[in-house]
Enzyme design. Structure first.
Site, PDB file in Angstrom:
ATOM      1  CG  HIS A   1       3.345   3.407  20.262  1.00 23.36           C
ATOM      2  ND1 HIS A   1       3.333   4.490  19.297  1.00 23.36           N
ATOM      3  CD2 HIS A   1       3.672   2.792  18.670  1.00 23.36           C
ATOM      4  CE1 HIS A   1       2.989   4.489  17.875  1.00 23.36           C
ATOM      5  NE2 HIS A   1       3.275   4.278  17.916  1.00 23.36           N
TER       6      HIS A   1
ATOM      7  CB  CYS B   1       3.232  -3.551  16.617  1.00 25.23           C
ATOM      8  SG  CYS B   1       5.275  -2.932  16.308  1.00 25.23           S
TER       9      CYS B   1
ATOM     10  CB  CYS C   1       0.615   1.304   8.622  1.00 23.24           C
ATOM     11  SG  CYS C   1       0.859   2.033   9.021  1.00 23.24           S
TER      12      CYS C   1
ATOM     13  CB  CYS D   1       5.033  -6.095   9.950  1.00 20.70           C
ATOM     14  SG  CYS D   1       6.508  -4.616  10.366  1.00 20.70           S
TER      15      CYS D   1
ATOM     16  CD  GLU E   1      -2.290  -1.030   2.406  1.00 18.46           C
ATOM     17  OE1 GLU E   1      -2.081  -0.166   3.659  1.00 18.46           O
ATOM     18  OE2 GLU E   1      -3.445  -2.162   2.880  1.00 18.46           O
TER      19      GLU E   1
ATOM     20  CB  CYS F   1       2.859   6.886   3.746  1.00 18.55           C
ATOM     21  SG  CYS F   1       3.117   5.998   4.869  1.00 18.55           S
TER      22      CYS F   1
ATOM     23  CB  CYS G   1       0.774  -2.466  13.649  1.00 15.89           C
ATOM     24  SG  CYS G   1       1.090  -1.685  12.281  1.00 15.89           S
TER      25      CYS G   1
HETATM   26  N1  SAH Z   1       7.488  -0.549  11.545  1.00 11.55           N
HETATM   27  C1  SAH Z   1       7.432   1.532  11.378  1.00 11.55           C
HETATM   28  C2  SAH Z   1       6.924   1.999  10.787  1.00 11.55           C
HETATM   29  C3  SAH Z   1       5.322   1.177   9.945  1.00 11.55           C
HETATM   30  S1  SAH Z   1       3.932   1.892  10.736  1.00 11.55           S
HETATM   31  C4  SAH Z   1       7.462   1.740  12.786  1.00 11.55           C
HETATM   32  O1  SAH Z   1       7.134   1.050  13.560  1.00 11.55           O
HETATM   33  O2  SAH Z   1       7.576   3.012  13.008  1.00 11.55           O
HETATM   34  C5  SAH Z   1       3.981   3.949  10.978  1.00 11.55           C
HETATM   35  C6  SAH Z   1       3.852   4.242  12.443  1.00 11.55           C
HETATM   36  O3  SAH Z   1       2.252   4.086  12.880  1.00 11.55           O
HETATM   37  C7  SAH Z   1       4.597   3.521  13.649  1.00 11.55           C
HETATM   38  O4  SAH Z   1       3.816   4.435  14.918  1.00 11.55           O
HETATM   39  C8  SAH Z   1       2.601   2.716  14.175  1.00 11.55           C
HETATM   40  O5  SAH Z   1       2.853   2.466  15.246  1.00 11.55           O
HETATM   41  C9  SAH Z   1       1.781   3.725  13.719  1.00 11.55           C
HETATM   42  N2  SAH Z   1       0.769   2.486  13.481  1.00 11.55           N
HETATM   43  C10 SAH Z   1       0.389   1.213  13.678  1.00 11.55           C
HETATM   44  N3  SAH Z   1      -0.381   1.194  13.532  1.00 11.55           N
HETATM   45  C11 SAH Z   1      -1.257   2.061  13.663  1.00 11.55           C
HETATM   46  C12 SAH Z   1      -2.679   1.979  14.294  1.00 11.55           C
HETATM   47  N4  SAH Z   1      -4.085   1.413  14.567  1.00 11.55           N
HETATM   48  N5  SAH Z   1      -3.054   3.362  15.224  1.00 11.55           N
HETATM   49  C13 SAH Z   1      -2.496   4.327  15.122  1.00 11.55           C
HETATM   50  N6  SAH Z   1      -0.651   4.124  14.563  1.00 11.55           N
HETATM   51  C14 SAH Z   1      -0.433   3.470  14.759  1.00 11.55           C
END
Ligand code: SAH
Length: 351
Positions: free
Chosen positions: A225, A125, A342, A121, A101, A114, A128
């Protein structure tokens, strides 16, 4: 040039070559370096994938390119536009049938894109959508370039700003990431500014050090976070490997080396990390650092037990941080009506 290709076909993927590797390929077929320059300009400067449109390349060379190479690494699958027209989301298909995406955001004074760095991945997390099915594979440098080129074409606009905040952990795909940055910023091609590229990481501490040394112009964003290890471990498996102290120390070090202000990303989760006490704890952790805290109310992924904080709570959290001399902004999530967070679209596609 052994590891440039992937997939079953034996064709050379032209967009995965560096400028030097393209010169070597031209030498191999008996062409002068200026031929490599012309082709590189078509590929990366004008993002032209149709070899027959490269009118200054002789028929003989075009024939070789058509026989021995491929230029199209991605194809557009779906395009969604938010109701207000500011956000375009693209689902792109790779040659081996994977989906990734991109999100193109139109702002008043600047555009931004973006992009994804991996298919899936492996960071895991909990909140995510990108990691919910693990890592399939790394994206190649050429695929990352084409994420930009194809999205720009579909949207009918260009951008100077790139953020690596899509699917994947960019620092878990460092070699391809570096080559991608080199190709996008090569002056013979797209000539993008390195200062306009931002990378977001969940905090791979040793790789953050390498990034600062090798690519000091790139902007760093770190997904924190949580204000402490106890909470961070509950939502981010990487916290078991690197402590929050080490992570923050790596951000400080990044500033010392690069003199560029980092971003700390903080997803606000209702009743979990969004209290006044959490704001104080975060401010203590970040005291004296040159950073900007980006507060994002959690975008609820399917099946997540967590809920996003209200905008009211987010504003209060921001004010508390500001009062303790920690600059912060609240990001009002753009494009949530088109599942722009994401990995949501890819996840839906795979179900
Ligand atoms: N792997 C990298 C970049 C990808 S995600 C990282 O972890 O930073 C980009 C951002 O979106 C990251 O800060 C991630 O934690 C956040 N993110 C992912 N899922 C999310 C969600 N459901 N709500 C808010 N932020 C989210």
């Amino acid at each position: 040039m052994e590891n440039i290709q992937h997939g079953t076909e034996e064709k050379l993927e032209l967009y995965n070559l560096s400028y030097d590797e393209l010169k070597a390929f031209m030498a191999e077929i008996g062409e002068k370096p200026y031929r490599a320059k012309q082709i590189y300009q078509w590929l990366f400067g004008k993002s032209v994938t149709d070899v027959d449109a490269m009118f200054n390349i002789p028929e003989k060379v075009r024939q070789i390119l058509k026989e021995r190479t491929v230029t199209e690494l991605l194809k557009p699958e779906t395009q969604l536009r938010s109701a207000d027209g500011t956000t375009n989301k693209m689902l792109l298909k790779t040659r081996d049938g994977q989906f990734i995406e991109t999100v193109f955001m139109k702002y008043k004074y600047r555009n931004s894109i973006c992009i994804s760095s991996q298919v899936g991945c492996r960071m895991g997390c909990t909140f995510c959508a990108s990691g919910s099915q693990g890592l399939v594979r790394n994206l190649t440098s050429g695929e990352m370039c084409q994420e930009i080129f194809l999205t720009e074409k579909a949207v009918g606009a260009k951008t100077k700003n790139v953020v690596l905040m899509g699917i994947g952990e960019p620092l878990d795909n460092y070699e391809n990431l570096k080559k991608f940055i080199e190709n996008m910023t090569e002056e013979t091609g797209r000539d993008m500014s390195r200062r306009a590229i931002t990378l977001s990481t969940c905090g791979l501490v040793p790789m953050m050090a390498r990034l600062a040394e090798e690519l000091p112009q790139i902007n760093l964003a770190v997904s924190l976070h949580a204000p402490n290890d106890r909470l961070r471990k509950q939502i981010m498996p990487i916290a078991h490997k690197y402590s929050i102290e080490e992570t923050v120390a790596a951000v400080r070090k990044h500033f010392e080396i690069t003199r560029r202000r980092s971003t700390i990303e903080y997803a606000l989760i209702k009743g979990f990390n969004d209290s006044d006490a959490h704001a104080k704890e975060l401010a203590t952790l970040l005291r004296g650092m040159n950073c900007l805290v980006n507060l994002i109310p959690l975008n609820e992924a399917e099946g997540d037990e967590h809920r996003g904080s209200s905008l009211h709570t987010a504003e209060r959290f921001r004010e508390l941080l500001g009062g303790m001399h920690i600059p912060a902004t609240v990001r009002h999530s753009l494009g949530s009506d088109i599942e722009a967070a994401c990995g949501q679209l890819r996840l839906r596609k795979s179900k």
